[in-house]
Each structure stands twice: as structure tokens, then as C-alpha cells.
Design an enzyme around this catalytic site. Structure first.
Site, PDB file in Angstrom:
ATOM      1  N   ARG A 128      53.353  -8.919   6.518  1.00 27.56           N
ATOM      2  CA  ARG A 128      53.728  -8.736   5.196  1.00 27.56           C
ATOM      3  C   ARG A 128      54.738  -9.585   4.882  1.00 27.56           C
ATOM      4  O   ARG A 128      55.150  -9.933   3.563  1.00 27.56           O
ATOM      5  CB  ARG A 128      54.076  -7.317   5.374  1.00 27.56           C
ATOM      6  N   THR A 163      49.729  -1.840   4.608  1.00 24.62           N
ATOM      7  CA  THR A 163      51.005  -1.509   3.863  1.00 24.62           C
ATOM      8  C   THR A 163      51.804  -0.801   4.967  1.00 24.62           C
ATOM      9  O   THR A 163      51.395  -0.142   5.858  1.00 24.62           O
ATOM     10  CB  THR A 163      50.799  -0.861   2.728  1.00 24.62           C
ATOM     11  N   GLU A 166      50.568   2.977   4.932  1.00 22.58           N
ATOM     12  CA  GLU A 166      49.445   3.034   5.819  1.00 22.58           C
ATOM     13  C   GLU A 166      49.775   2.947   7.380  1.00 22.58           C
ATOM     14  O   GLU A 166      49.163   3.746   8.109  1.00 22.58           O
ATOM     15  CB  GLU A 166      48.512   1.903   5.616  1.00 22.58           C
ATOM     16  N   GLU A 167      50.487   2.133   7.798  1.00 25.09           N
ATOM     17  CA  GLU A 167      51.266   1.953   9.327  1.00 25.09           C
ATOM     18  C   GLU A 167      51.762   3.113   9.525  1.00 25.09           C
ATOM     19  O   GLU A 167      51.356   3.736  10.605  1.00 25.09           O
ATOM     20  CB  GLU A 167      51.994   0.791   9.560  1.00 25.09           C
ATOM     21  N   ALA A 168      52.670   3.854   8.968  1.00 27.46           N
ATOM     22  CA  ALA A 168      53.324   5.101   8.986  1.00 27.46           C
ATOM     23  C   ALA A 168      52.324   6.211   9.203  1.00 27.46           C
ATOM     24  O   ALA A 168      52.121   7.013  10.050  1.00 27.46           O
ATOM     25  CB  ALA A 168      54.225   5.523   8.066  1.00 27.46           C
TER      26      ALA A 168
END
Length: 496
Positions: A128, A163, A166-168
Site C-alpha cells: 500500500r 485495503t 479488508e485486512e482488519a
């Protein structure tokens, strides 16, 4: 006499017909669970993080798809070298770096199944940041990774940059899936039940370039800019998620060093309160330009391309104070529903699993056994006062590049959890520093694969029943013979 035989024949025929109907009904009603030989399926996910890449191979029985708690982790392989974002100047090396783990992963899968294995690569904060700094370089790295993956006999599904949210969210799904929090089958009620909301856990993830928090707040969300809604097993979940880019531990250390140097302009030797006394580290100021988190020019740095030596002071309270300066708490004003930098967050609720660097730092300090907050603070403060000579002698097997960083990392974790996320003396006991559930690692990769392979359905799982093949064949044969005899007897009764 003749009439009696006729009535008798009809009675026998009727009894046989009735018996066949009863047998048919009983066979349809009385069923048994069938255990068929399972077909094992596999999935692969590369976690391309900022500091390193790991491959995870999962397996599950295909006859239990869309159930719960059936996926197991077969293999975890750490890719040699740094994260794929570090190959921005030589993208082919990003693809080559994956080969060794890919070959190990394929060894865990039967050759007949390999071409059916869905394989994914998800890149996180390191990529990112690279995309933010140089989008064409990021695209080229992903292209080389894709090229390499397509050379292997797997069903490659693509490489993408996740994003932060999304990871979280995927980390939250993994956590609750592994701990069986979403749904359970009740044999007594003959249905699927959702555990109480208190059993839904939050997830705390700390990587090299970003950190994530995700949990289910109490009551409906208000003014949520960072929310995700999932329908899993027939139940809806609205969770709060947020990812803080540049607040991973590696970027934090880089920002801390830059801040300390900027406070001592024109000096080539700068005191570092978090490093142990007797330890020195020389860094180039030009290295700050390699990351968007520190590349912004600072007028306080009068020597832009010189080297500076950081000298450890072993100052526990000074370290904590320096770390807190990295957060903009004043942006929240008097708001209680705010972490830092003006970011909204509802009050933390329930139990949390803290994994990745949260776990590894506290594991090294022996702080994963549920110690009280007061004890944790005392242990960290004592560790920060130890000299480099003492630490080197006490931990001869620890990586010498990592050992001097534990004091800063631990104080950073305390600041993030207490001052930013607003855990307190009581709620601290609801944080569990843990990296695995059984053989599977916490993290976003399992949740990512479960989502993309539709292994967690929106609807509640059906409780499937079936017939045992041998019993079904015997029952059908019995019914056919019974009906045949019954009809024959009935026809015979009309002729007699």
C-alpha cells in the site's frame, strides 16, 4: 368354504400391501447419518507483508464444506528475505522469492489435486505504501509475482493489494472462525445456534507498516466511516474496523528515530531513550526518503544526506514519552469516541485476541500469561533499564538487530492499547496475546480464503441426512417383493 378361502386370500393380500406401505413409510422416516469417504480439498494463501512474506496451506473435507471449524492449517512457510515491496527496483526478484515456499506448499498437496488448488496472494501495508509512493513499481511487482505463480500447477486466482479495512475484517473473521464463535450445532435443539454476542471476539493486529483493530461494538453504529457488515451462517454482524497506515512497528521505529534526530539538529550523535545503554546504531538520513511515512522533508533536519549515530540511554520513562509524541492525541479534543489523528472509534467491548507483533514482542518479554497491567508495566520498565552488555549476555540467541528494539516496541504497544484504543486497568484483562488456535495461525489469510472460496455461507448450514446405501437397497428389495406378493395374492383371490 369356498367363500372363506376367498376372504382369507384377500385378507392376506391386504396385509401384504399394508405391510409394504408401512415398510416404505418407515424407510423414508428413519434415516441415518451417512459417513462417506471424504475428499480433501486444499487452498494456498501468500501473506505478502511489509517486512516478510509467508505461505499458508489449508485443507478441509469437501463433504463438510460450509460447516464450521473444519479447515485446518497444513503448512506455514516463511519466504526468505524481505517483503515483496522491497523489490521495487528489481521486480523479478519478488516473484523468484516465492519459489521455495511454493515448492514446499505443493509437496503438501497430492499431485492429482494440485491443479485444483485455489492459490491467492494478498499484499498488505508495505505494498500500500509502495503504491502510494510509486504506483507503476507496485503494479510491476504484482505482475512479476503473478508471472511466477502462473508457472506452477495451481489454480492461481490473482494477486492483489488489500485495503487496511479488508485486512482488519479478514483478521476478525479468522479469529472467530478458529475459535468457533460464529455458530454451533445443538443436537438437543436440532438446529444451529449463534453464541451470545459476548463470545464474538475482537482482533488486534500489529504488522511492520500498519496496525488494525476490529470488534463488534455495543448497540448500533453511529457515524461509522469504518464499519463492515457480514451475514454469516444466517446471522448479521456489524463490526468496527480501522487500519492505521504508518503505525506498524517498523514504521514507528523509523518515525521515532527521525523525530529524535529532528529534535537535535546539526548533531551527528543523538540520544535514543529506548535503546539500551551501551548500544549505538548509525543510520543515513537519506533512508527516511524510502518510505512515505518519513519521506516528507523536515526543516529541522539541517543535514539531509549525512549519517547520524543513535546512542542508547536506557531511559524507560523517556522512551514512553518519546513514543507518545508519535500520536496526535490533541486532534480528538475532548471527544471520548476518538483514538488519535481525529479517528472515530466506539468504546472497546468484549474479549480480544492480539496477534502478530503484539504477540511476538510480549512473548519475548514473557508477558503472554495474563499478567495484570501493573505487572506488565513494571516488567517493561525494568527491561528498558538493562544495558546492552546485560541483554547481549542474557539473550545470546536473539537476533542482535531485533534485541535493542523490544523496549520501544513494548512501550509502543502500551501506548497504542491504552492511550489510543482506550483499554483500561479492567478491560486489559480481556486482551489475550496469542498467535495460534490449535495448529492454525491468527491473521487475515484464513478469513481471506474462506471469503473467496465461499466456505462461510450467508445462510445457516443445513443439517443433511441420508440413507445408508446397503440398508436402502435391502429396503427397496423388500418393498418390491412384498408388493409383488401382495398383488399376486390379490389377483388370485378374484380368480378363486
Amino acid at each position: 368354504m369356498f367363500g372363506d378361502k376367498k376372504h382369507f386370500s384377500r385378507a392376506i393380500a391386504g396385509a401384504l400391501v399394508a405391510l409394504s406401505i408401512i415398510a416404505l413409510v418407515l424407510n423414508l422416516v428413519r434415516v441415518e447419518d451417512v459417513t462417506l469417504p471424504p475428499t480433501v480439498k486444499y487452498g494456498m494463501v501468500f501473506d505478502a507483508g511489509s517486512s516478510h512474506t509467508s505461505l499458508f496451506v489449508y485443507e478441509w473435507d469437501s463433504d463438510k464444506e460450509n460447516s464450521t471449524g473444519v479447515v485446518s492449517q497444513t503448512l506455514a512457510c516463511d519466504v526468505q528475505g524481505q517483503g515483496i515491496s522491497s523489490y521495487a527496483s528489481d521486480p523479478p526478484k519478488a516473484g523468484d522469492s516465492l519459489r521455495e515456499c511454493l515448492e514446499h506448499g505443493l509437496e503438501a498437496v497430492p499431485s492429482a489435486e494440485q491443479r485444483n488448488v485455489p492459490a491467492y496472494l494478498g499484499a498488505t501495508a508495505g505494498m500500500r505504501l509502495l503504491r502510494e509512493q510509486n504506483s507503476s513499481a507496485a503494479a510491476q511487482v504484482l505482475a512479476e509475482v503473478t508471472k511466477t505463480m502462473q508457472e506452477y500447477p495451481v489454480a492461481f486466482k490473482g494477486a492483489q493489494i488489500l485495503t487496511g479495512e479488508e485486512e482488519a475484517a479478514y483478521g476478525w473473521i479468522t479469529t472467530n472462525y478458529l475459535l468457533d464463535s460464529f455458530t454451533k450445532y445443538s443436537p438437543r435443539a436440532h438446529t444451529w445456534l449463534r453464541p451470545e454476542a459476548a463470545n464474538i471476539l475482537g482482533a488486534l493486529d500489529l504488522g511492520g507498516a500498519s496496525t488494525q483493530i476490529s470488534f463488534m461494538p455495543e448497540g448500533p453504529g453511529v457515524n461509522w466511516n469504518e464499519s463492515s457488515t457480514f451475514t454469516l451462517y444466517g446471522f448479521s454482524y456489524s463490526i468496527y474496523t480501522h487500519s492505521y497506515l504508518c503505525y506498524g512497528q517498523n514504521e514507528m521505529l523509523r518515525r521515532l528515530a527521525k523525530e529524535l534526530i529532528a529534535e537535535s539538529p546539526s548533531s551527528t550523535r543523538v540520544a535514543h531513550p529506548c535503546y539500551p545503554k551501551g548500544y549505538t546504531e548509525t543510520i543515513s538520513l537519506s533512508s527516511f526518503r524510502t518510505s512515505p511515512c518519513t519521506e516528507r522533508s523536515d526543516p529541522r533536519l539541517a543535514l539531509p544526506d549525512s549519517n547520524v549515530t543513535l546512542e542508547g540511554r536506557g531511559d524507560a520513562s523517556g522512551c514512553l514519552a518519546a513514543v507518545k509524541k508519535l500520536f496526535n492525541f490533541s486532534a480528538c479534543g475532548q471527544r471520548q469516541d476518538c483514538t488519535f489523528d481525529g479517528v472515530y472509534q466506539p468504546p472497546v467491548r468484549g474479549q480480544f485476541i492480539a496477534f502478530s507483533a503484539f504477540y511476538y514482542n510480549f512473548k519475548f518479554l514473557n508477558l503472554t500469561k495474563g499478567q495484570s497491567l501493573a505487572t506488565v508495566r513494571d516488567i517493561i520498565q525494568h527491561f528498558c533499564t538493562r544495558s546492552w552488555e546485560d541483554l547481549s549476555a542474557s539473550y545470546p540467541r536473539e537476533n542482535p538487530a531485533r534485541l535493542p528494539k523490544y523496549c520501544a516496541n513494548a512501550n509502543y504497544i502500551l501506548t497504542l492499547l491504552l492511550d489510543a484504543y482506550k483499554f483500561n486497568e479492567t478491560s486489559w484483562n480481556n486482551i489475550f496475546f496469542q498467535m495460534k488456535a490449535g495448529s492454525a495461525d491468527f491473521g487475515w489469510t484464513l478469513g481471506y480464503m474462506l471469503n473467496l472460496t465461499n466456505m462461510i455461507p450467508a445462510e445457516a448450514p443445513a443439517w443433511v441426512k441420508g440413507q445408508v446405501p446397503s440398508l436402502w437397497a435391502a429396503a427397496v428389495t423388500f418393498i418390491v417383493l412384498t408388493l409383488t406378493l401382495g398383488l399376486a395374492a390379490l389377483l388370485l383371490s378374484f380368480w378363486l
